[in-house]
Write an enzyme that holds these catalytic residues in place. Structure first.
Site, PDB file in Angstrom:
ATOM      1  N   CYS A  50       6.388  -0.374  -2.822  1.00  0.00           N
ATOM      2  CA  CYS A  50       6.714  -1.231  -1.772  1.00  0.00           C
ATOM      3  C   CYS A  50       8.138  -1.730  -1.779  1.00  0.00           C
ATOM      4  CB  CYS A  50       5.870  -2.304  -1.281  1.00  0.00           C
ATOM      5  SG  CYS A  50       5.621  -3.308  -2.905  1.00  0.00           S
TER       6      CYS A  50
HETATM    7  N1  LIG Z   1      -0.465  -4.139  -2.426  1.00  0.00           N
HETATM    8  C1  LIG Z   1       0.442  -3.727  -2.163  1.00  0.00           C
HETATM    9  O1  LIG Z   1       1.669  -4.266  -1.094  1.00  0.00           O
HETATM   10  C2  LIG Z   1       0.827  -2.486  -2.434  1.00  0.00           C
HETATM   11  C3  LIG Z   1       2.077  -1.602  -2.000  1.00  0.00           C
HETATM   12  C4  LIG Z   1       2.378  -0.216  -2.627  1.00  0.00           C
HETATM   13  C5  LIG Z   1       1.404   0.165  -3.484  1.00  0.00           C
HETATM   14  N2  LIG Z   1       0.539  -0.574  -3.964  1.00  0.00           N
HETATM   15  C6  LIG Z   1      -0.407   0.123  -4.989  1.00  0.00           C
HETATM   16  O2  LIG Z   1      -1.556   0.610  -4.385  1.00  0.00           O
HETATM   17  C7  LIG Z   1      -2.723   0.329  -5.316  1.00  0.00           C
HETATM   18  C8  LIG Z   1      -3.770  -0.255  -4.850  1.00  0.00           C
HETATM   19  O3  LIG Z   1      -3.157  -1.655  -4.595  1.00  0.00           O
HETATM   20  P1  LIG Z   1      -4.011  -2.975  -3.996  1.00  0.00           P
HETATM   21  O4  LIG Z   1      -2.951  -3.964  -3.668  1.00  0.00           O
HETATM   22  O5  LIG Z   1      -4.715  -2.323  -2.748  1.00  0.00           O
HETATM   23  O6  LIG Z   1      -4.837  -3.481  -5.171  1.00  0.00           O
HETATM   24  P2  LIG Z   1      -6.278  -4.236  -4.979  1.00  0.00           P
HETATM   25  O7  LIG Z   1      -6.220  -5.122  -3.683  1.00  0.00           O
HETATM   26  O8  LIG Z   1      -6.455  -5.017  -6.402  1.00  0.00           O
HETATM   27  O9  LIG Z   1      -7.584  -2.939  -4.969  1.00  0.00           O
HETATM   28  C9  LIG Z   1      -7.780  -2.450  -5.928  1.00  0.00           C
HETATM   29  C10 LIG Z   1      -8.903  -1.491  -5.438  1.00  0.00           C
HETATM   30  O10 LIG Z   1      -9.172  -0.534  -6.605  1.00  0.00           O
HETATM   31  C11 LIG Z   1     -10.697  -0.441  -7.068  1.00  0.00           C
HETATM   32  N3  LIG Z   1     -10.787  -0.309  -8.508  1.00  0.00           N
HETATM   33  C12 LIG Z   1     -10.269  -1.127  -9.403  1.00  0.00           C
HETATM   34  N4  LIG Z   1     -10.380  -0.676 -10.764  1.00  0.00           N
HETATM   35  C13 LIG Z   1     -11.252   0.349 -10.509  1.00  0.00           C
HETATM   36  C14 LIG Z   1     -11.694   1.405 -11.279  1.00  0.00           C
HETATM   37  N5  LIG Z   1     -11.666   1.252 -12.707  1.00  0.00           N
HETATM   38  N6  LIG Z   1     -12.462   2.359 -10.739  1.00  0.00           N
HETATM   39  C15 LIG Z   1     -12.634   2.406  -9.566  1.00  0.00           C
HETATM   40  N7  LIG Z   1     -12.080   1.591  -8.661  1.00  0.00           N
HETATM   41  C16 LIG Z   1     -11.272   0.404  -9.169  1.00  0.00           C
HETATM   42  C17 LIG Z   1     -10.927  -1.679  -6.365  1.00  0.00           C
HETATM   43  O11 LIG Z   1     -12.548  -1.822  -6.165  1.00  0.00           O
HETATM   44  P3  LIG Z   1     -13.632  -2.773  -6.516  1.00  0.00           P
HETATM   45  O12 LIG Z   1     -14.061  -3.266  -5.360  1.00  0.00           O
HETATM   46  O13 LIG Z   1     -14.597  -2.050  -7.416  1.00  0.00           O
HETATM   47  O14 LIG Z   1     -13.037  -3.826  -7.372  1.00  0.00           O
HETATM   48  C18 LIG Z   1     -10.141  -1.911  -5.308  1.00  0.00           C
HETATM   49  O15 LIG Z   1     -10.697  -1.206  -4.124  1.00  0.00           O
HETATM   50  C19 LIG Z   1      -2.008  -0.229  -6.838  1.00  0.00           C
HETATM   51  O16 LIG Z   1      -1.855   1.056  -7.634  1.00  0.00           O
HETATM   52  C20 LIG Z   1      -0.848  -0.936  -6.180  1.00  0.00           C
HETATM   53  O17 LIG Z   1       0.243  -0.957  -7.273  1.00  0.00           O
HETATM   54  C21 LIG Z   1       0.155  -1.874  -3.693  1.00  0.00           C
END
Ligand SMILES: NC(=O)c1ccc[n+]([C@@H]2O[C@H](COP(=O)([O-])OP(=O)(O)OC[C@H]3O[C@@H](n4cnc5c(N)ncnc54)[C@H](OP(=O)(O)O)[C@@H]3O)[C@@H](O)[C@H]2O)c1
Length: 350
Positions: free
Chosen positions: A154
């Site tokens: 981001c």
């Molecule tokens: N947030 C942002 O603004 C943003 C922007 C750009 C990129 N990103 C990137 O996008 C990715 C996701 O970000 P997010 O903010 O959506 O994260 P998040 O809200 O913490 O969600 C993480 C997801 O991954 C799943 N997960 C976690 N550990 C896992 C495992 N060992 N095996 C399978 N599933 C697993 C979780 O499922 P459960 O239901 O099982 O916990 C949840 O669905 C990250 O790499 C982040 O750096 C985020």
């Protein structure tokens, strides 16, 4: 599988970017979402995790089983934490599926740099060489042919879009770049932590990870590619008490002073045909409020005659142009759909 539509899966659907992918994909006219995953909520309807999706989808969360999910989807979005995404991308790619990875795992082209900043080795350096950095404004033709997209971070999206015309045009001193960025709290993901607890964040404003944030090498990698030589930046992120949005202010010394009108003309020329970049009229400044929920990046430019610097302000929604919206933009390019399909909507106002 839905006939006549592109079948897609959202892996890690219970997180913030997963939920945002679903919000966009469920109204995309050429896509059917056929699988969603969550480990902790396997067996639960995704609409029970995101009440805003109630009545829009009957999908039930399933555990991450690449062999099974690959039978249902041609394109797989990975909204997983970094390191976890490395393996998942490898498995889906080996099964012949196109992958859009929202994590940082395939963004850094040099595995040694990845290991240094992410404190974890890269297990799939061969696949890393096939990944295309998914910033359409820079790499549209390569994205169309890609099988693995490294969706940008981001902060890097907001910084690189604000700097690309200046760097490519040789208009700034490459040693003078300062990137000061402020992000809403959803940037940290959905898992609760003390630092992101409401009373800790509300009515406060703080810088964090000064000079050490993991998005630094990603920004430098892309600016260096544009410049044709190594670029080092000062990057300071801040946490700001709002749910969504990033405002990035960039300062750089102009090699030859030009006024704001000329600076704006250069950006206009560089971004004339970009569907999601809005160069603001002279005198207007970007506001995160104007891009909330949309895939737009608004850009305002000023040349400051007193300091000889260009001051560029960009705003995006971190969950849309900074993550899920950009991922769908990349999918559109890979599938040879209209680039704007399912994405061209105004944000929320106020
Ligand atoms: N947030 C942002 O603004 C943003 C922007 C750009 C990129 N990103 C990137 O996008 C990715 C996701 O970000 P997010 O903010 O959506 O994260 P998040 O809200 O913490 O969600 C993480 C997801 O991954 C799943 N997960 C976690 N550990 C896992 C495992 N060992 N095996 C399978 N599933 C697993 C979780 O499922 P459960 O239901 O099982 O916990 C949840 O669905 C990250 O790499 C982040 O750096 C985020």
């Amino acid at each position: 599988m839905a006939a006549g539509k592109l079948n897609v899966a959202v892996v890690g659907s219970s997180g913030y970017t997963g939920g945002e992918l679903l919000r966009i994909l469920l109204r995309h006219p050429r896509v059917a979402v056929t699988a969603v995953t969550s480990e902790r909520s396997a067996g639960q309807p995704i609409a029970s995790i995101f009440p805003n999706l109630a009545g829009l989808t009957p999908l039930i969360c399933e555990p991450l089983d690449p062999a099974k999910i690959a039978t249902k989807a041609e394109v797989v979005f990975l909204a997983l934490p970094h390191v976890t995404a490395q393996e998942a991308a490898y498995r889906f790619h080996a099964l012949g599926r196109k992958v859009v990875d929202l994590s940082a795992d395939y963004r850094i082209t040099d595995p040694a740099v990845y290991e240094k900043w992410y404190e974890h080795g890269h297990r799939y350096p061969a696949l890393l060489t096939e990944a295309v950095y998914g910033l359409p404004e820079l790499y549209r033709e390569r994205i169309e042919k890609a099988s693995l997209i490294a969706n940008p971070g981001c902060y890097p999206t907001s910084a690189i879009l604000g700097l690309a015309p200046l760097v490519r045009g040789g208009m700034i001193d490459l040693e003078s770049i300062i990137i000061d960025a402020k992000s809403g709290v959803s940037g940290a993901g959905r898992s609760p932590t003390l630092a992101h607890h409401f009373p800790e964040v509300n009515e406060g404003l703080m810088a964090y990870k000064i000079g050490t944030h993991r998005h630094t090498p990603e920004i430098e990698q892309e600016l260096s590619a544009l410049a044709g030589k190594g670029v080092i930046v000062s990057f300071t992120p801040h946490l700001i008490p709002m749910n969504r949005g990033i405002l990035t202010t960039i300062y750089a010394r102009l090699t030859k002073f030009i006024d704001t009108a000329e600076l704006r003309a250069r950006f206009e020329e560089a971004y004339r045909n970009e569907p999601f970049l809005r160069l603001l009229p002279p005198g207007q400044v970007p506001n995160v409020r104007h891009v909330r929920g949309s895939n737009f990046c608004d850009i305002g430019v000023t040349a400051d005659p007193r300091t000889g610097r260009a001051v560029i302000v960009t705003v995006i929604d971190n969950l849309v142009k900074g993550a899920a919206g950009q991922a769908v933009q990349n999918m559109n390019l890979m599938a040879r759909f209209e680039e704007t399909e399912g994405l061209l909507s105004a944000g929320l106002f106020p």
